[in-house]
Scaffold this motif. Structure first.
Motif, PDB file in Angstrom:
ATOM      1  N   GLU A 285       2.441 -19.959  -5.485  1.00 34.73           N
ATOM      2  CA  GLU A 285       3.454 -19.574  -4.506  1.00 34.73           C
ATOM      3  C   GLU A 285       2.878 -19.691  -3.095  1.00 34.73           C
ATOM      4  N   LEU A 286       3.727 -20.079  -2.149  1.00 35.70           N
ATOM      5  CA  LEU A 286       3.304 -20.204  -0.757  1.00 35.70           C
ATOM      6  C   LEU A 286       4.266 -19.435   0.143  1.00 35.70           C
ATOM      7  N   PRO A 287       3.764 -18.880   1.250  1.00 36.14           N
ATOM      8  CA  PRO A 287       4.618 -18.095   2.148  1.00 36.14           C
ATOM      9  C   PRO A 287       5.742 -18.928   2.767  1.00 36.14           C
ATOM     10  N   GLU A 288       6.886 -18.280   2.969  1.00 41.45           N
ATOM     11  CA  GLU A 288       8.031 -18.894   3.636  1.00 41.45           C
ATOM     12  C   GLU A 288       8.576 -17.924   4.668  1.00 41.45           C
ATOM     13  N   LEU A 289       9.007 -18.462   5.810  1.00 37.42           N
ATOM     14  CA  LEU A 289       9.491 -17.612   6.884  1.00 37.42           C
ATOM     15  C   LEU A 289      10.751 -16.854   6.503  1.00 37.42           C
ATOM     16  N   ARG A 290      11.614 -17.456   5.725  1.00 37.88           N
ATOM     17  CA  ARG A 290      12.879 -16.792   5.416  1.00 37.88           C
ATOM     18  C   ARG A 290      12.661 -15.508   4.609  1.00 37.88           C
ATOM     19  N   ASN A 291      11.547 -15.406   3.899  1.00 44.58           N
ATOM     20  CA  ASN A 291      11.284 -14.226   3.085  1.00 44.58           C
ATOM     21  C   ASN A 291      10.823 -13.022   3.889  1.00 44.58           C
ATOM     22  N   VAL A 292      10.463 -13.242   5.148  1.00 47.01           N
ATOM     23  CA  VAL A 292      10.008 -12.137   6.001  1.00 47.01           C
ATOM     24  C   VAL A 292      10.880 -11.980   7.242  1.00 47.01           C
ATOM     25  N   LEU A 312      -8.234 -22.289   2.501  1.00 46.67           N
ATOM     26  CA  LEU A 312      -7.026 -22.226   3.324  1.00 46.67           C
ATOM     27  C   LEU A 312      -6.300 -20.924   3.008  1.00 46.67           C
ATOM     28  N   VAL A 313      -5.995 -20.157   4.053  1.00 44.62           N
ATOM     29  CA  VAL A 313      -5.169 -18.962   3.899  1.00 44.62           C
ATOM     30  C   VAL A 313      -3.924 -19.154   4.755  1.00 44.62           C
ATOM     31  N   ILE A 314      -2.757 -18.885   4.167  1.00 39.01           N
ATOM     32  CA  ILE A 314      -1.480 -19.023   4.876  1.00 39.01           C
ATOM     33  C   ILE A 314      -0.808 -17.661   4.936  1.00 39.01           C
ATOM     34  N   THR A 315      -0.342 -17.292   6.124  1.00 44.02           N
ATOM     35  CA  THR A 315       0.428 -16.066   6.276  1.00 44.02           C
ATOM     36  C   THR A 315       1.761 -16.378   6.946  1.00 44.02           C
ATOM     37  N   ALA A 316       2.761 -15.606   6.589  1.00 42.46           N
ATOM     38  CA  ALA A 316       4.076 -15.699   7.225  1.00 42.46           C
ATOM     39  C   ALA A 316       4.505 -14.310   7.651  1.00 42.46           C
ATOM     40  N   ILE A 317       4.870 -14.165   8.909  1.00 42.67           N
ATOM     41  CA  ILE A 317       5.418 -12.917   9.427  1.00 42.67           C
ATOM     42  C   ILE A 317       6.608 -13.242  10.320  1.00 42.67           C
ATOM     43  N   ASP A 318       7.386 -12.236  10.636  1.00 45.40           N
ATOM     44  CA  ASP A 318       8.398 -12.362  11.680  1.00 45.40           C
ATOM     45  C   ASP A 318       7.731 -11.971  12.990  1.00 45.40           C
ATOM     46  N   ASN A 319       7.776 -12.842  13.969  1.00 45.02           N
ATOM     47  CA  ASN A 319       7.073 -12.562  15.222  1.00 45.02           C
ATOM     48  C   ASN A 319       7.646 -11.350  15.971  1.00 45.02           C
ATOM     49  N   LEU A 320       8.903 -10.996  15.707  1.00 46.88           N
ATOM     50  CA  LEU A 320       9.481  -9.799  16.307  1.00 46.88           C
ATOM     51  C   LEU A 320       9.355  -8.577  15.394  1.00 46.88           C
ATOM     52  N   GLY A 321       9.021  -8.818  14.112  1.00 43.40           N
ATOM     53  CA  GLY A 321       8.869  -7.734  13.155  1.00 43.40           C
ATOM     54  C   GLY A 321       7.425  -7.299  13.076  1.00 43.40           C
ATOM     55  N   LYS A 322       6.704  -7.811  12.056  1.00 39.63           N
ATOM     56  CA  LYS A 322       5.290  -7.477  11.917  1.00 39.63           C
ATOM     57  C   LYS A 322       4.494  -7.942  13.134  1.00 39.63           C
TER      58      LYS A 322
END
Length: 351
Positions: A285-292, A312-322
């Motif tokens: 599984e890989l991070p997706e923006l829609r999930n956060v 390789l480490v991948i992170t997804a956050i909402d820039n206005l959230g987390k």
């Protein structure tokens, strides 16, 4: 001390992107009463007249920022003002006994000289730098519970540090090999007129910017250097995505000899076992923006590529959230002794 009495919270700079996001989240927070909302542009107007999506929510009107009035009507302040604009106000509020969670970069640096080098001016309140707690919630819970001033991290540092600090603390990587490739939506910039942010400039386009001189680099270097016990220089490449919100970070690094996938997974599990907001994804599984989107969650995944000897480490956050308001409210919850997830557990609006 844990209490469920409603605390009076002011949001200063409430009409900017991070400000109105904080208002949206706090409006349904179980232990908060929004008592003051300030906006220099919209003072005297109802929030719903400016942001129609807030219609029907019981909110005070926007008003001009006067620290003496805020002191009388709030116990906690979320400061969403730009760098240096709110620094003197924050100093005044702290002196009056209020707790402040600051979303600008005013109090992220421990060294006033670093602030001067990054922003080109002398720090307006250097006496507060030593006591400000860096609000990366997952790594500073103890300090946050005792804090009266919190510096909420920038969005790019949040996405990168959640990936890197667990590995650095277990000495699993070569720190000098770190390369951070990050991509953010347009709300990463302020709510102000800018040619670079025009629809015709952003739509159907994708570009890197401020490579080698982005203001978040010294912030990331400060936190990683503190974890290492020595100074480090990072290569950071930010990109602008043609979307409204979201931040995806791909961090490349060289693993130490002998580092295994189990070692990496154990490092993340140990760091985030008690974290409500960091999701370590399953293999494949890989991070997706829609999930956060519109949440305080972070998705995290890693790939240890033996062929190239790269982790390789991948992170997804909402820039206005987390990456901003969500994390600021998580920090506020910790400061006040609440469950750190209070008001923050809404799922992402998918699709």
């Amino acid at each position: 001390m844990v209490t469920h009495d409603k605390v009076k919270v002011a949001v200063v700079g409430a009409s900017g992107y991070s400000g109105i996001e904080a208002v949206r989240i706090l409006a349904s927070h179980p232990f908060v009463e929004l008592s003051v909302l300030t906006s220099e542009h919209y003072a005297g107007r109802e929030v719903a007249d400016v942001y129609r999506h807030m219609a029907g929510v019981d909110l005070p009107p926007f008003e001009e920022l006067r620290p003496d009035l805020v002191q009388d009507r709030a116990e906690v302040v979320l400061s969403c003002l730009p760098e240096t604009v709110g620094t003197a106000h924050t100093a005044e509020l702290i002196k009056a006994g209020l707790k402040v969670v600051d979303l600008s970069a005013d109090f992220r640096f421990k060294d006033a000289a670093q602030f001067r080098a990054t922003y080109g001016i002398e720090h307006p309140a250097p006496q507060l730098l030593a006591e400000a707690v860096y609000g990366l919630s997952e790594f500073h819970r103890h300090e946050l519970r005792e804090a009266r001033l919190v510096a909420t991290p920038g969005c790019f540092p949040t996405g990168a540090l959640l990936a890197l600090l667990p590995l650095i603390r277990r000495d699993l990587i070569e720190p000098s090999s770190i390369i951070i490739d990050a991509k953010s939506g347009t709300t990463g910039a302020r709510r102000a007129a800018s040619i670079e942010q025009l629809f015709a400039e952003v739509n159907e386009n994708f570009r890197a910017y401020k490579v080698g001189n982005h203001r978040h680099v010294p912030e990331m270097e400060q936190e990683i250097s503190a974890a290492l016990g020595r100074d480090i220089a990072l290569l950071f490449v930010p990109h602008l995505l043609p979307i409204t919100r979201g931040l995806l970070s791909s961090i490349f690094m060289r693993p130490r000899s002998g580092t295994t996938e189990s070692d990496v997974h154990a490092a993340f599990e140990a760091s985030f076992a008690k974290s409500r907001f960091v999701r370590i994804l399953k293999p494949g599984e890989l991070p997706e923006l829609r999930n956060v989107r519109a949440t305080n969650f972070c998705e995290l995944a890693f790939i240890l590529d033996r062929r190239s000897e790269t982790l390789l480490v991948i992170t997804a956050i909402d820039n206005l959230g987390k990456g901003a308001s969500g994390q600021a409210i998580q920090n506020m919850n910790l400061m006040l002794g609440y469950d750190e997830a209070a008001g923050l557990l809404a799922a992402a609006p998918v699709p």
